[in-house]
Design an enzyme around this catalytic site. Structure first.
Site, short mmCIF file in Angstrom:
data_model
loop_
_atom_site.label_atom_id
_atom_site.label_comp_id
_atom_site.label_asym_id
_atom_site.label_seq_id
_atom_site.Cartn_x
_atom_site.Cartn_y
_atom_site.Cartn_z
N GLU A 16 -8.85 -4.56 9.79
CA GLU A 16 -7.95 -5.41 8.74
C GLU A 16 -8.63 -6.16 7.78
OE1 GLU A 16 -4.69 -4.70 8.12
OE2 GLU A 16 -4.36 -4.87 10.18
N THR A 18 -10.63 -4.86 5.57
CA THR A 18 -11.60 -3.96 5.27
C THR A 18 -11.73 -3.00 4.22
OG1 THR A 18 -10.76 -2.49 6.90
CG2 THR A 18 -12.48 -4.02 7.89
N ALA A 105 7.92 -6.36 5.73
CA ALA A 105 7.34 -6.82 7.16
C ALA A 105 5.83 -6.51 7.18
CB ALA A 105 8.36 -6.28 8.08
N GLY A 106 5.11 -5.89 6.09
CA GLY A 106 3.86 -5.44 6.53
C GLY A 106 3.79 -4.00 7.04
N ASP A 157 -1.95 2.45 2.49
CA ASP A 157 -0.76 2.58 2.81
C ASP A 157 -0.02 4.14 2.61
OD1 ASP A 157 -0.74 -0.13 3.62
OD2 ASP A 157 0.66 -0.70 1.93
P1 ADP Z 1 6.05 -3.80 2.73
O1 ADP Z 1 5.58 -2.78 1.85
O2 ADP Z 1 5.01 -4.40 3.45
O3 ADP Z 1 7.53 -3.71 3.32
P2 ADP Z 1 6.15 -4.74 0.03
O4 ADP Z 1 6.15 -6.16 -0.52
O5 ADP Z 1 4.74 -4.04 -0.53
O6 ADP Z 1 6.24 -4.97 1.44
O7 ADP Z 1 7.28 -3.91 -0.60
C1 ADP Z 1 8.72 -4.33 -0.38
C2 ADP Z 1 9.47 -4.17 -1.63
O8 ADP Z 1 9.54 -2.67 -1.65
C3 ADP Z 1 10.79 -4.50 -1.52
O9 ADP Z 1 10.94 -5.79 -1.88
C4 ADP Z 1 11.70 -3.70 -2.41
O10 ADP Z 1 11.44 -4.02 -3.63
C5 ADP Z 1 10.95 -2.24 -2.16
N1 ADP Z 1 11.67 -1.38 -1.23
C6 ADP Z 1 11.13 -1.03 -0.14
N2 ADP Z 1 11.94 -0.13 0.65
C7 ADP Z 1 12.97 0.05 -0.25
C8 ADP Z 1 14.38 0.66 -0.08
N3 ADP Z 1 14.63 1.20 1.09
N4 ADP Z 1 15.02 0.23 -1.03
C9 ADP Z 1 14.78 -0.26 -2.07
N5 ADP Z 1 13.79 -0.97 -2.19
C10 ADP Z 1 12.84 -0.86 -1.39
MG MG Z 2 3.87 -2.56 0.65
#
Ligand code: ADP
Ligand code: MG
Length: 364
Positions: A16, A18, A105-106, A157
């Site tokens: 992490e 890294t 949620a990461g 990712d």
């Molecule tokens: P993580 O990738 O850790 O879940 P991020 O902040 O990088 O968090 O990405 C989250 C964002 O991605 C959301 O706020 C939304 O804009 C977009 N997103 C992710 N999945 C969806 C989905 N199924 N439908 C619409 N938007 C999405």
């Molecule tokens: Mg993300």
């Protein structure tokens, strides 16, 4: 044409903070995934809808150029733009998607969303998803997130989500760009990899992530290295500044822990894997200082409930934690975490399965 694309979320087993230090990490794809139903459309404009968002997006790839789209659609439509930039003739598609990866949620709902769109386009064009094509999709998804969304990403990712294989983690080396599959089958060892979504995000107003990056760069500069990758623990311990010393110590020891984890996995030494996970958490908590009360509570509770090891995963300050637990104790562990959250006055956490799963693809 009528096809279904699927792209998983991911957790990082270990390694992490890294990635931006030219270091090592070991992510796995998880069973939770984003799924898209895809059909052809007349005309030139595509339409993308999400079960998670009220507003659909409609337009051509050029309509999703950097600066033109805001919000969730930038992740999805940004991929159409990036693929067109890469020379693809992106057809007009109707993409209806939905996910069981929790957003923010990461667990990389964002890369999962990007990848499902990328795979949908490749599928619509009948392009086989061989290793080379998958790397091309990683690059397009990265461009979408970096340039269209405007969130710089190191590619961890997108690589994990698009290149993962069932029963395997990926050893990523950010110095060389190499990606190596590593067998990880906790179930075969009678274990479960639990993922706990704390459902909190303590975004620091002073930008905790940016500060950590700068501190790592400063430590590398003081040690006369291009990054912290070649730094030794001995060198790091000689840094005068207490904060910089601890930040650099985390990075150097974390890279060692990633390699030690790969060795332990090869030897089927799961207790050792658990010990390394927990050591990673302690280092992130005490030296890198990116944990929080909720993440610490998951880890201590899981360990008390019989986990071999547990750690926060992802950037920290909230998000998710993982725990490696004997299968027969998994349910008791989840219940213990729930009870601990109630007792501490935290909102109920979410529970997911972390079994190493397949990367993005078309489903029959
Ligand atoms: P993580 O990738 O850790 O879940 P991020 O902040 O990088 O968090 O990405 C989250 C964002 O991605 C959301 O706020 C939304 O804009 C977009 N997103 C992710 N999945 C969806 C989905 N199924 N439908 C619409 N938007 C999405
Ligand atoms: Mg993300």
């Amino acid at each position: 044409m009528d096809l279904t694309a699927r792209a998983p979320g991911r957790v990082n087993l270990i390694g992490e903070h890294t990635d931006y230090n030219a270091g090592l990490c070991l992510p796995v794809a998880i069973p939770a995934a984003t799924v898209a139903r895809v059909t052809r459309r007349d005309g030139r404009a595509s339409r993308i809808t999400s079960a998670q968002q009220p507003e659909p997006w409609e337009g051509t790839p050029a309509d999703a150029a950097p600066g033109a789209v805001r919000g969730w659609a930038a992740y999805a439509a940004g991929v159409l733009w990036a693929l067109e930039q890469a020379g693809w003739e992106v057809p007009a598609l109707d993409i209806a998607l939905g996910t069981d990866v929790p957003l923010g949620a990461g667990l990389s709902s964002s890369a999962s969303l990007e990848a499902v769109v990328a795979v949908a386009v490749a599928g619509a064009l009948d392009l086989p998803l061989d290793a080379e094509r998958r790397r091309e999709l990683v690059a397009a998804c990265r461009r979408a997130e970096t340039e269209v969304v405007g969130a710089p990403t190191g590619g961890l990712d997108q690589t994990a989500v698009l290149l993962a294989e069932e029963g395997r983690a990926l050893l990523l080396d950010f110095e060389t760009g190499s990606v190596e599959p590593v067998d990880v089958d906790p179930r075969a060892a009678g274990l479960e990899l639990l993922v706990v979504d704390t459902r909190v995000s303590h975004e620091l107003t002073d930008g905790g992530y940016g500060t950590r990056r700068e501190q790592c760069e400063e430590a590398a500069r003081l040690l006369h290295h291009p990054s912290l990758r070649p730094a030794t623990l001995e060198e790091v311990e000689r840094l005068d500044d207490d904060v910089l010393r601890r930040r650099a110590r985390h990075v150097v020891t974390e890279n060692e822990r990633v390699l030690a984890t790969v060795e332990a996995l090869a030897a089927d030494d799961w207790p050792r894997v658990g010990t390394l996970l927990t050591a990673s958490h302690v280092s992130l908590r005490d030296d890198f200082e990116v944990s929080c009360a909720e993440l610490d509570l998951v880890v201590t509770t899981a360990l008390e409930a019989g986990a071999l090891g547990a750690r926060m995963t992802g950037g920290g300050f909230g998000g998710s934690a993982i725990a490696l637990v004997p299968a027969e104790r998994a349910e008791a562990c989840r219940r213990a975490v729930d009870a601990a959250f109630v007792a501490a006055g935290h909102r109920a956490p979410g529970h997911l399965d972390g079994t190493p799963s397949a990367g993005a693809g078309l489903t029959p």
